[in-house]
Design a protein around this motif. Structure first.
Motif, PDB file in Angstrom:
ATOM      1  N   PHE A  44       0.831  -1.202   0.000  1.00 32.67           N
ATOM      2  CA  PHE A  44       0.000   0.000   0.000  1.00 32.67           C
ATOM      3  C   PHE A  44       0.870   1.258   0.000  1.00 32.67           C
ATOM      4  O   PHE A  44       1.955   1.300   0.574  1.00 32.67           O
ATOM      5  N   ILE A  45       0.384   2.271  -0.710  1.00 34.10           N
ATOM      6  CA  ILE A  45       1.173   3.484  -0.930  1.00 34.10           C
ATOM      7  C   ILE A  45       0.413   4.679  -0.363  1.00 34.10           C
ATOM      8  O   ILE A  45      -0.768   4.891  -0.649  1.00 34.10           O
ATOM      9  N   SER A  46       1.110   5.472   0.427  1.00 36.77           N
ATOM     10  CA  SER A  46       0.504   6.641   1.060  1.00 36.77           C
ATOM     11  C   SER A  46       0.178   7.722   0.032  1.00 36.77           C
ATOM     12  O   SER A  46       1.034   8.121  -0.755  1.00 36.77           O
ATOM     13  N   SER A  47      -1.055   8.204   0.067  1.00 38.82           N
ATOM     14  CA  SER A  47      -1.433   9.303  -0.834  1.00 38.82           C
ATOM     15  C   SER A  47      -0.603  10.547  -0.525  1.00 38.82           C
ATOM     16  O   SER A  47      -0.190  11.268  -1.439  1.00 38.82           O
ATOM     17  N   GLU A  48      -0.318  10.761   0.754  1.00 37.70           N
ATOM     18  CA  GLU A  48       0.500  11.927   1.134  1.00 37.70           C
ATOM     19  C   GLU A  48       1.901  11.801   0.539  1.00 37.70           C
ATOM     20  O   GLU A  48       2.473  12.765   0.032  1.00 37.70           O
ATOM     21  N   GLY A  49       2.452  10.596   0.616  1.00 36.22           N
ATOM     22  CA  GLY A  49       3.792  10.364   0.071  1.00 36.22           C
ATOM     23  C   GLY A  49       3.846  10.607  -1.431  1.00 36.22           C
ATOM     24  O   GLY A  49       4.808  11.191  -1.945  1.00 36.22           O
ATOM     25  N   ASP A  53       5.835  13.558  -3.459  1.00 37.95           N
ATOM     26  CA  ASP A  53       6.874  12.982  -4.303  1.00 37.95           C
ATOM     27  C   ASP A  53       7.972  12.316  -3.477  1.00 37.95           C
ATOM     28  O   ASP A  53       9.154  12.367  -3.824  1.00 37.95           O
ATOM     29  N   ALA A  54       7.556  11.687  -2.363  1.00 48.82           N
ATOM     30  CA  ALA A  54       8.521  10.997  -1.496  1.00 48.82           C
ATOM     31  C   ALA A  54       9.100   9.803  -2.247  1.00 48.82           C
ATOM     32  O   ALA A  54       8.379   9.036  -2.882  1.00 48.82           O
TER      33      ALA A  54
END
Length: 330
Positions: A44-49, A53-54
């Motif tokens: 799962f990938i953080s929307s904030e990240g 552009d983390a």
């Protein structure tokens, strides 16, 4: 009858690999694909990240042609950020976008993301609609039965999310408060599958750890497919074993020591290719115990594998394992 998510044909009864943080990265997905999994998801990938552009979040968008069909799974607490994350993820060209409404861990759920949305169905519906409208790809959802035993609201969730356009729903048979403890209860999943209003595929998840259980629960709970998570860690052969059991009613022999070593080695090589030598070797350490689970007197070798820092030294230990335990297994 084939199971379809949008235009994606998954065959008669697909086996899915669960998205697992720090596990279902491309190297792990590679060895699962080789062993017959029908569909996979990214970690799962953080929307904030993604919006910031983390580097870590962006790297999780990496997908490869041989992995298809594959979904990118996103999570977050802000509707607009999830919409943006869906747009960014779509550009990575997956086959679908999946929304995580099931993660129970504190640093996700206590920040209003993951399973936390089970406490606010209206917001979950709005967020899902925003993601559906932000992408041309099919959108699917993974969730749980509810927040706790008093709020098992997934029946309502299934109807309302289908109404705003999701194309499949995976349900983990536990509440958020259960975390991963106790037994998964699939009876509510069966009720949803029997709901005449539900037209989308319903996948069951939780506690599938053997071919017999997969076959029995397939019949008992009437799901369209099964998602397997923890049972595949260090044992990607579970997918081929389940499929063999479905087809023949007999058990496929488990992997030989040679196969365990070969798949472990492939996983290591892919890990280094994708992450570089230092990180690739370090992050592989969590897998060794699982690849060689059940082999007596293995501790000494496991301790070596998790301490070594060069590929050559790890290869030497794998060769030692082949020579020593091959003799013992004969």
């Amino acid at each position: 009858m084939s199971v379809k998510i949008g235009n994606i044909d998954l065959g008669a009864f697909p086996l899915l690999l669960a998205p697992m943080e720090d596990v279902s990265d491309p190297p792990f997905r590679f060895v699962c694909k080789q062993n017959g999994v029908d569909m996979m998801y990214t970690e799962f990938i953080s929307s904030e990240g993604l919006i910031r552009d983390a580097a870590k979040s962006r790297q999780k968008l990496d997908i490869f042609e041989y992995e298809r069909p594959i979904g990118i799974q996103i999570f977050g607490s802000e509707i607009d950020h999830m919409r943006q994350a869906a747009e960014i993820s779509s550009m990575a060209n997956p086959d679908l976008i999946d929304i995580n409404y099931g993660c129970p861990v504190k640093n996700v759920a206590c920040k209003g993301a993951g399973a936390s949305l089970l406490q606010d169905i209206d917001k979950m519906v709005k967020m899902t609609a925003a993601v559906v409208n932000a992408t041309h790809l099919p959108v699917t959802v993974k969730t749980r039965l509810g927040w706790d035993d008093n709020t098992k609201n997934v029946y309502e969730v299934a109807e309302r999310l289908q109404d705003v356009g999701i194309k499949a729903l995976t349900i983990h048979g536990r509440t958020r408060s259960q975390m991963y403890k106790g037994s998964a209860d699939w009876s509510l999943i069966r009720e949803i599958k029997r709901n005449p209003r539900i037209q989308i595929p319903i996948f069951g998840n939780g506690d599938i750890d053997s071919p017999e259980k997969a076959a029995n629960w397939r019949l008992e709970y009437e799901v369209d497919g099964i998602m397997i998570g923890r049972a595949a860690i260090g044992y990607p052969w579970i997918f081929r074993e389940v499929k063999h059991f479905f087809e023949t009613g007999t058990h496929l022999e488990g992997p030989t020591l040679e196969e365990r070593i070969d798949v472990c080695r492939t996983h290591l090589q892919k890990s280094i290719e994708w992450k570089g030598p230092k990180t690739g070797i370090f992050e592989m350490r969590r897998h060794y115990a699982n690849y060689f689970k059940g082999i007596a007197n293995f501790k000494e070798y496991r301790m070596k594998l998790v301490s070594l820092e060069s590929v050559e030294a790890i290869e030497d230990v794998l060769n030692d394992i082949r020579n020593k335990f091959d003799v013992e297994l004969v």
